[in-house]
Write a protein that holds these residues in place. Structure first.
Motif, PDB file in Angstrom:
ATOM      1  N   CYS A  22       0.840  -1.215   0.000  1.00 14.88           N
ATOM      2  CA  CYS A  22       0.000   0.000   0.000  1.00 14.88           C
ATOM      3  C   CYS A  22       0.861   1.246   0.000  1.00 14.88           C
ATOM      4  N   PHE A  25       2.675   1.385  -3.619  1.00 12.75           N
ATOM      5  CA  PHE A  25       1.834   1.528  -4.802  1.00 12.75           C
ATOM      6  C   PHE A  25       0.718   2.560  -4.664  1.00 12.75           C
ATOM      7  N   TYR A  26       0.452   3.055  -3.459  1.00 17.80           N
ATOM      8  CA  TYR A  26      -0.599   4.059  -3.279  1.00 17.80           C
ATOM      9  C   TYR A  26      -0.079   5.348  -2.654  1.00 17.80           C
ATOM     10  N   PHE A  30       0.703   8.915  -4.692  1.00 21.08           N
ATOM     11  CA  PHE A  30      -0.191   9.999  -4.294  1.00 21.08           C
ATOM     12  C   PHE A  30       0.612  11.227  -3.863  1.00 21.08           C
TER      13      PHE A  30
END
Length: 167
Positions: A22, A25-26, A30
């Protein structure tokens, strides 16, 4: 239940790959997107412009049109998805043993990729689409109605796909 340090360590070890994934990849993309959004361009020559990019975006007619269309789509689609999902789930529960082919037919819109669906609807119902020329001889009123029908078909594909996910 008593706190057991050994079980806590095992739990953290099991969850750590998910947390790492998480984060990588997020969270990282972001944060990068937030950094790029307040600069004039990407790369080393980028200059800080603050919220100017957001002001431009909120004044862009195409962006506002996309937001309005998405909101309309959700206002119509979400209640229909919930209602129809419930009705179909009740029907399938009642007749599940008799109509196995029905379940397969109901899965077709979900299996069909959304890009192909949009392309098909655009090809058929666009202003200069394949079937629109056929209806031109009926007049301009029918032409705008035909575009509305195209939007309804797209909405129905969307709803039927989401219904099957929730059923």
């Amino acid at each position: 239940m008593k706190y057991n340090r050994n079980n806590a360590v095992k739990g953290y070890l099991l969850v750590s790959p998910l947390l790492l994934g998480c984060l990588v990849f997020y969270a990282v993309p972001f944060c990068m997107m937030l950094c790029y959004s307040v600069k004039s361009s990407a790369g080393r020559s980028a200059t800080f412009v603050g919220l100017e990019n957001y002001r431009e975006m909120l004044q862009n007619e195409m962006f506002l049109l996309a937001c309005r269309n998405t909101l309309k789509f959700l206002m119509i689609g979400l209640p229909l998805i919930l209602l129809l999902s419930y009705v179909i789930a009740l029907m399938l529960k009642k007749y599940v043993g008799r109509y196995k082919v029905l379940k397969s037919v109901l899965m077709f819109p979900y299996i069909m990729p959304i890009v192909g669906t949009v392309f098909l609807v655009e090809m058929l119902f666009a202003e200069n689409g394949a079937s629109t020329d056929f209806w031109l001889w009926l007049g301009e009123g029918v032409r705008s109605g035909w575009r509305l029908l195209g939007r309804l078909v797209l909405q129905l594909f969307y709803i039927s796909g989401k219904i099957l996910v929730t059923v």
